[in-house]
Design an enzyme around this catalytic site. Structure first.
Site, mmCIF file in Angstrom:
data_model
loop_
_atom_site.group_PDB
_atom_site.id
_atom_site.type_symbol
_atom_site.label_atom_id
_atom_site.label_comp_id
_atom_site.label_asym_id
_atom_site.label_seq_id
_atom_site.Cartn_x
_atom_site.Cartn_y
_atom_site.Cartn_z
ATOM 1 C CE LYS A 47 18.814 15.037 -23.494
ATOM 2 N NZ LYS A 47 19.156 13.735 -24.139
ATOM 3 C CB THR B 41 17.057 17.118 -27.803
ATOM 4 O OG1 THR B 41 15.883 17.732 -29.587
ATOM 5 C CG2 THR B 41 16.741 17.703 -26.401
ATOM 6 C CG ASP B 42 17.056 19.599 -32.628
ATOM 7 O OD1 ASP B 42 16.062 19.258 -32.237
ATOM 8 O OD2 ASP B 42 16.606 19.697 -34.335
ATOM 9 C CD GLU B 43 12.042 18.667 -28.936
ATOM 10 O OE1 GLU B 43 12.127 18.726 -27.423
ATOM 11 O OE2 GLU B 43 11.787 17.849 -29.446
ATOM 12 C CE1 TYR C 280 14.021 14.761 -23.668
ATOM 13 C CE2 TYR C 280 13.359 16.139 -25.676
ATOM 14 C CZ TYR C 280 14.333 15.371 -24.836
ATOM 15 O OH TYR C 280 14.818 14.968 -25.680
HETATM 16 N N1 NAD Z 1 13.931 10.680 -30.910
HETATM 17 C C1 NAD Z 1 14.623 11.479 -30.805
HETATM 18 O O1 NAD Z 1 13.691 12.281 -31.955
HETATM 19 C C2 NAD Z 1 15.782 11.860 -30.124
HETATM 20 C C3 NAD Z 1 15.504 13.411 -30.932
HETATM 21 C C4 NAD Z 1 16.729 13.339 -30.728
HETATM 22 C C5 NAD Z 1 17.977 13.102 -29.230
HETATM 23 N N2 NAD Z 1 17.338 12.356 -28.826
HETATM 24 C C6 NAD Z 1 17.708 12.042 -27.244
HETATM 25 O O2 NAD Z 1 18.010 10.394 -27.969
HETATM 26 C C7 NAD Z 1 18.322 9.719 -26.534
HETATM 27 C C8 NAD Z 1 16.867 8.290 -26.855
HETATM 28 O O3 NAD Z 1 15.910 9.188 -27.304
HETATM 29 P P1 NAD Z 1 14.882 7.977 -27.649
HETATM 30 O O4 NAD Z 1 14.484 9.115 -28.358
HETATM 31 O O5 NAD Z 1 15.378 6.781 -27.634
HETATM 32 O O6 NAD Z 1 14.009 8.067 -26.858
HETATM 33 P P2 NAD Z 1 13.289 6.843 -25.722
HETATM 34 O O7 NAD Z 1 12.016 7.028 -24.578
HETATM 35 O O8 NAD Z 1 12.701 6.045 -26.817
HETATM 36 O O9 NAD Z 1 14.637 5.888 -25.083
HETATM 37 C C9 NAD Z 1 14.873 6.490 -23.911
HETATM 38 C C10 NAD Z 1 15.547 5.384 -22.838
HETATM 39 O O10 NAD Z 1 15.643 6.196 -21.779
HETATM 40 C C11 NAD Z 1 15.201 5.074 -20.405
HETATM 41 N N3 NAD Z 1 15.618 5.550 -19.285
HETATM 42 C C12 NAD Z 1 14.804 6.713 -18.800
HETATM 43 N N4 NAD Z 1 14.948 6.515 -17.257
HETATM 44 C C13 NAD Z 1 16.298 5.628 -17.216
HETATM 45 C C14 NAD Z 1 16.741 5.192 -16.447
HETATM 46 N N5 NAD Z 1 16.462 6.046 -15.297
HETATM 47 N N6 NAD Z 1 17.802 4.910 -15.826
HETATM 48 C C15 NAD Z 1 18.184 4.203 -17.161
HETATM 49 N N7 NAD Z 1 18.015 4.237 -18.520
HETATM 50 C C16 NAD Z 1 16.317 4.807 -18.379
HETATM 51 C C17 NAD Z 1 14.366 4.215 -20.929
HETATM 52 O O11 NAD Z 1 13.625 3.252 -20.484
HETATM 53 C C18 NAD Z 1 13.877 4.859 -22.641
HETATM 54 O O12 NAD Z 1 14.282 3.159 -23.125
HETATM 55 C C19 NAD Z 1 17.255 10.549 -25.235
HETATM 56 O O13 NAD Z 1 18.756 11.122 -24.460
HETATM 57 C C20 NAD Z 1 16.804 12.224 -26.281
HETATM 58 O O14 NAD Z 1 16.988 12.816 -25.346
HETATM 59 C C21 NAD Z 1 16.121 11.698 -29.085
#
Ligand code: NAD
Length: 391
Positions: A194, A164-166, A190
């Protein structure tokens, strides 16, 4: 994706709290869809040729081997395109389970890992950090270590770390957008977890030669996003005529990226990305949260035939999140120039379409917003309502 005998290890959890998703959630699920769309002929050919694990997508959900959770997770993997593509195996256990992860690497000999799995909600990380440390840091360590061991002496692999950009903290109004060279200054627990994961991945690349690439993207939006995130939370609350809790003055600026654009970026990085590189990925729209909520209100009113301005009356400003970043912006010129990627979705068009999507998928939203979700929501927003403030 043009691979012809590749296996993608696709990490996506199957549940949130104690509640499994009825499909792989958020954008990991969209990534599966994209691979299937792009590669369906190749997958069919592989199976005709009797290649067992060709283009198989391995989903590792964070759930246990038995009980309702496992049952629903199994269903989730069959939810999409049961008629198409390779069967998806469903190992039980999360990414922190070193034994399972090592076994999977041995059994399937993955070509690629796309590491989506994370604890991802900032508010929850402020209340309770343990699961963030475990999944985001220890889980990432388990994966990079398993990949390192399995891929020693081999070529052609890629470990794509979705971040993430965060991790870069926030920007003052006139600051240039984040770039690949921006220093890490995470503000939230968080983001700190990350950031730690990013550092681990890079350290494994540098020290052990892991063929890793990091992608840091801006805020995502799109179908299937879990309703704890801003856009689905506001869409569903507006549809249901419930208060719309906006943190502080609502002027925190975010750079919105459609999930399908992010998935195409991940795919481009798998195919053409340079090992050891970092790619920043952002959309074209930078908007304050309050403006996003207003646009959602307008779209909901239009869809439901309500008088203009009806839903906006539901907006309530609530006590701001501690340490809330004021502004994110992403300079994506490196991935645009080097991998010929650019976003296709326009926020102005995609947002009303998304409102329609959530209206059509209310049953899914109702299924995932059960006990644990509701308890978290109550804890997060109730008691913080300040009353309507003019922005
Ligand atoms: N949503 C955004 O805006 C955004 C932006 C940039 C990066 N990201 C990154 O993208 C990825 C997905 O984000 P998202 O928004 O879909 O989040 P989300 O929380 O909806 O999905 C993350 C998934 O990981 C699973 N998870 C958690 N712990 C786990 C474990 N120990 N083993 C297996 N699975 C596990 C969760 O059950 C969940 O389904 C993350 O790495 C997040 O940091 C998200």
């Amino acid at each position: 994706m043009t691979a012809n005998s590749k296996i993608v290890l696709h990490h996506v959890g199957g549940r949130w709290g104690n509640h499994p998703f009825p499909r792989p959630p958020a954008f990991a699920g969209d990534f599966v869809e994209l691979l299937y769309e792009a590669d369906i002929d190749a997958i069919a050919a592989m199976h005709e040729a009797g290649k067992d694990h060709a283009n198989e997508l391995i989903v590792i959900p964070a759930c246990l081997a038995d009980g309702d959770g496992a049952h629903l997770c199994r269903k989730s993997c069959q939810y999409r395109r049961p008629d198409r593509g390779a069967p998806r195996r469903l190992p039980q256990g999360g990414i922190c389970d070193v034994g399972i992860i090592e076994h999977l690497f041995e059994a399937y000999r993955f070509d690629f890992v796309v590491h989506f799995a994370a604890e991802s909600h900032v508010d929850r990380s402020i209340r309770s950090l343990q699961s963030f440390l475990r999944t985001n840091i220890e889980g990432t360590r388990a994966l990079v270590e398993a990949a390192r061991r399995a891929w020693q002496g081999e070529v052609g692999h890629r470990f794509i770390h979705v971040s993430t950009d965060e991790v870069f903290g926030d920007l003052a109004p006139g600051d240039p957008p984040f770039a690949e060279t921006s220093p890490y200054r995470p503000s939230s627990p968080y983001a700190a977890s990350k950031a730690s994961a990013d550092h681990l991945v890079r350290a494994w690349q540098r020290t052990y030669g892991l063929p890793a690439i990091v992608i840091n993207s801006g805020n995502n939006y799109g179908p299937w996003q879990f309703p704890e995130k801003l856009i689905p939370l506001m869409i569903l609350s507006a549809i249901e005529n419930r208060e719309l809790p906006v943190y502080g003055d609502g002027l925190q600026v975010r750079n919105w990226l459609h999930v399908s654009d992010h998935c195409r970026a991940i795919n481009a990085v798998i195919e053409r990305g340079e090992v050891g590189s970092t790619y920043l990925v952002g959309g074209d729209s930078a908007l304050p949260n309050l403006e996003v909520v207003r646009r959602i209100c307008q779209a909901v009113d239009a869809e439901l035939g309500r008088a203009a301005g009806t839903s906006e009356k539901l907006i309530r400003h609530v006590t701001d999140r501690p340490g809330h970043d004021r502004r994110y912006a992403v300079n994506s010129s490196f991935i645009r120039d080097s991998l010929d990627w650019h976003p296709l979705e326009q926020f102005e068009i995609a947002l009303p379409a998304l409102v329609r999507w959530y209206l059509q998928h209310k049953d899914w939203a109702d299924t995932v917003r059960t006990g644990a979700y509701r308890r978290n929501f109550e804890r997060q927003y109730k008691g913080r309502i300040l009353g309507t403030m003019s922005p």
